[in-house]
Design a protein around this motif. Structure first.
Motif, short mmCIF file in Angstrom:
data_model
loop_
_atom_site.label_atom_id
_atom_site.label_comp_id
_atom_site.label_asym_id
_atom_site.label_seq_id
_atom_site.Cartn_x
_atom_site.Cartn_y
_atom_site.Cartn_z
N VAL A 52 9.78 15.94 16.56
CA VAL A 52 9.62 16.59 15.25
C VAL A 52 8.67 15.80 14.33
O VAL A 52 8.54 16.11 13.15
N CYS A 53 8.06 14.74 14.89
CA CYS A 53 7.05 13.98 14.14
C CYS A 53 5.66 14.45 14.57
O CYS A 53 5.49 15.02 15.64
N GLN A 54 4.68 14.14 13.73
CA GLN A 54 3.29 14.50 14.10
C GLN A 54 2.78 13.61 15.21
O GLN A 54 1.98 14.05 16.03
N GLY A 55 3.21 12.35 15.19
CA GLY A 55 2.75 11.42 16.21
C GLY A 55 3.60 10.17 16.22
O GLY A 55 4.40 9.96 15.30
N GLN A 56 3.41 9.37 17.27
CA GLN A 56 4.19 8.14 17.43
C GLN A 56 3.24 7.01 17.81
O GLN A 56 2.38 7.19 18.67
N ILE A 57 3.41 5.86 17.15
CA ILE A 57 2.59 4.68 17.47
C ILE A 57 3.53 3.58 17.91
O ILE A 57 4.47 3.25 17.18
N VAL A 58 3.31 3.03 19.09
CA VAL A 58 4.22 2.00 19.61
C VAL A 58 3.46 0.81 20.15
O VAL A 58 2.32 0.93 20.61
N GLY A 59 4.12 -0.36 20.10
CA GLY A 59 3.67 -1.51 20.86
C GLY A 59 2.51 -2.28 20.28
O GLY A 59 2.00 -3.20 20.92
N LEU A 60 2.07 -1.97 19.08
CA LEU A 60 0.89 -2.65 18.51
C LEU A 60 1.27 -3.60 17.38
O LEU A 60 0.40 -4.05 16.63
N GLY A 61 2.56 -3.90 17.28
CA GLY A 61 3.02 -4.82 16.24
C GLY A 61 2.73 -4.27 14.85
O GLY A 61 2.65 -3.05 14.65
N ALA A 62 2.54 -5.21 13.90
CA ALA A 62 2.34 -4.80 12.50
C ALA A 62 1.09 -3.93 12.33
O ALA A 62 1.03 -3.08 11.44
N TYR A 63 0.11 -4.13 13.22
CA TYR A 63 -1.11 -3.33 13.15
C TYR A 63 -0.80 -1.84 13.31
O TYR A 63 -1.47 -0.98 12.72
N GLY A 64 0.24 -1.54 14.08
CA GLY A 64 0.67 -0.15 14.27
C GLY A 64 1.06 0.51 12.95
O GLY A 64 0.84 1.71 12.76
N TYR A 65 1.62 -0.28 12.04
CA TYR A 65 1.97 0.28 10.72
C TYR A 65 0.69 0.70 9.97
O TYR A 65 0.68 1.71 9.27
N LEU A 66 -0.35 -0.13 10.11
CA LEU A 66 -1.60 0.19 9.40
C LEU A 66 -2.25 1.45 9.99
O LEU A 66 -2.73 2.32 9.26
N LEU A 67 -2.20 1.53 11.32
CA LEU A 67 -2.72 2.75 11.97
C LEU A 67 -1.90 3.96 11.54
O LEU A 67 -2.45 5.04 11.28
N GLY A 68 -0.59 3.75 11.48
CA GLY A 68 0.31 4.85 11.07
C GLY A 68 0.02 5.30 9.65
O GLY A 68 0.03 6.50 9.35
N LEU A 69 -0.28 4.33 8.78
CA LEU A 69 -0.59 4.67 7.39
C LEU A 69 -1.90 5.47 7.31
O LEU A 69 -2.01 6.44 6.56
N MET A 70 -2.88 5.04 8.11
CA MET A 70 -4.16 5.79 8.12
C MET A 70 -3.91 7.23 8.57
O MET A 70 -4.44 8.18 7.99
N ALA A 71 -3.09 7.38 9.61
CA ALA A 71 -2.78 8.72 10.12
C ALA A 71 -2.04 9.53 9.06
O ALA A 71 -2.34 10.71 8.83
N ALA A 72 -1.08 8.89 8.39
CA ALA A 72 -0.29 9.61 7.37
C ALA A 72 -1.19 10.04 6.21
O ALA A 72 -1.08 11.17 5.71
N ALA A 73 -2.11 9.14 5.79
CA ALA A 73 -3.04 9.48 4.70
C ALA A 73 -3.90 10.67 5.09
O ALA A 73 -4.15 11.58 4.29
N ASN A 74 -4.32 10.67 6.34
CA ASN A 74 -5.13 11.78 6.84
C ASN A 74 -4.33 13.08 6.83
O ASN A 74 -4.84 14.14 6.45
N LEU A 75 -3.07 12.98 7.20
CA LEU A 75 -2.21 14.17 7.24
C LEU A 75 -1.96 14.72 5.84
O LEU A 75 -1.83 15.94 5.67
N THR A 76 -1.90 13.85 4.82
CA THR A 76 -1.69 14.36 3.47
C THR A 76 -2.86 15.25 3.06
O THR A 76 -2.71 16.17 2.28
N ARG A 77 -4.03 14.92 3.60
CA ARG A 77 -5.23 15.72 3.25
C ARG A 77 -5.24 17.03 4.00
O ARG A 77 -5.79 18.01 3.52
N GLU A 78 -4.61 17.02 5.17
CA GLU A 78 -4.58 18.26 5.96
C GLU A 78 -3.50 19.22 5.50
O GLU A 78 -3.46 20.35 5.92
N GLY A 79 -2.55 18.71 4.68
CA GLY A 79 -1.45 19.55 4.21
C GLY A 79 -0.30 19.59 5.18
O GLY A 79 -0.25 18.81 6.12
N ARG A 80 0.62 20.50 4.93
CA ARG A 80 1.85 20.56 5.72
C ARG A 80 1.56 20.94 7.17
O ARG A 80 0.69 21.75 7.44
#
Ligand code: DQA
Length: 161
Positions: free
Chosen positions: A128-156
């Motif tokens: 039920v999530c748009q995507g999953q990022i695993v195994g990249l340590g703290a860098y994965g959070y930054l990638l996740g944030l970039m993806a989330a920011a992109n999704l806010t622009r795409e809308g629901r």
């Protein structure tokens, strides 16, 4: 809610850290790395500035609190970035809350859950999530944030099955 308020909500991202992530830095550093949660949050804040989004950062060891935070995110945030920690593998309640709010959600894990014990291979939330990022340590959070920011622009997101 008028259009201006709605546009503002769209640039806000809710970050939720689940149980035991308050112990990062001291907790199994060989698995989760040596950064503390505060240090990860600082990196996230810096990346958010670059991306032009505003963050609300939460950590909770309680399933019900996480459910409430997700419920309250409706109309206030454009997307959610979540490390549900152990609840990833057990929580129907968090999964249902994600479906109920209909916001785009990015799931992140510091460790590669697929390379660990079998009970960690399954995420009840990933479908039920748009995507999953695993195994990249703290860098994965930054990638996740970039993806989330992109999704806010795409809308629901379009509802997935
Ligand atoms: C975790 C992986 C989960 O299996 C575990 O329960 C955690 C952290 C991770 O970030 O790698 O607490 O979500």
């Amino acid at each position: 809610m008028d259009k201006k308020e709605r546009d503002l909500a769209m640039t806000r991202i809710l970050v939720i850290h689940g149980p035991n992530l308050n112990l990062l830095g001291q907790r199994e550093p060989e698995v989760y790395g040596s950064l503390t949660l505060e240090e990860i949050n600082r990196q996230l804040e810096q990346k958010a500035q670059e991306l032009g989004v505003e963050l609300t950062l939460r950590q909770s060891n309680h399933e019900g609190e996480i459910v409430e935070a997700i419920q309250q995110a409706r109309d206030r945030f454009g997307a959610i970035l979540i490390n549900p920690a152990a609840y990833t593998h057990t929580s129907v309640a968090i999964r249902d809350a994600i479906v109920a709010v209909g916001l785009p959600v990015v799931e992140v894990h510091l460790s590669n859950i697929h390379a660990r014990e079998e009970f960690r291979h399954r995420s009840l939330l990933a479908p039920v999530c748009q995507g999953q990022i695993v195994g990249l340590g703290a860098y994965g959070y930054l990638l996740g944030l970039m993806a989330a920011a992109n999704l806010t622009r795409e809308g629901r997101p379009k509802r997935q099955k």
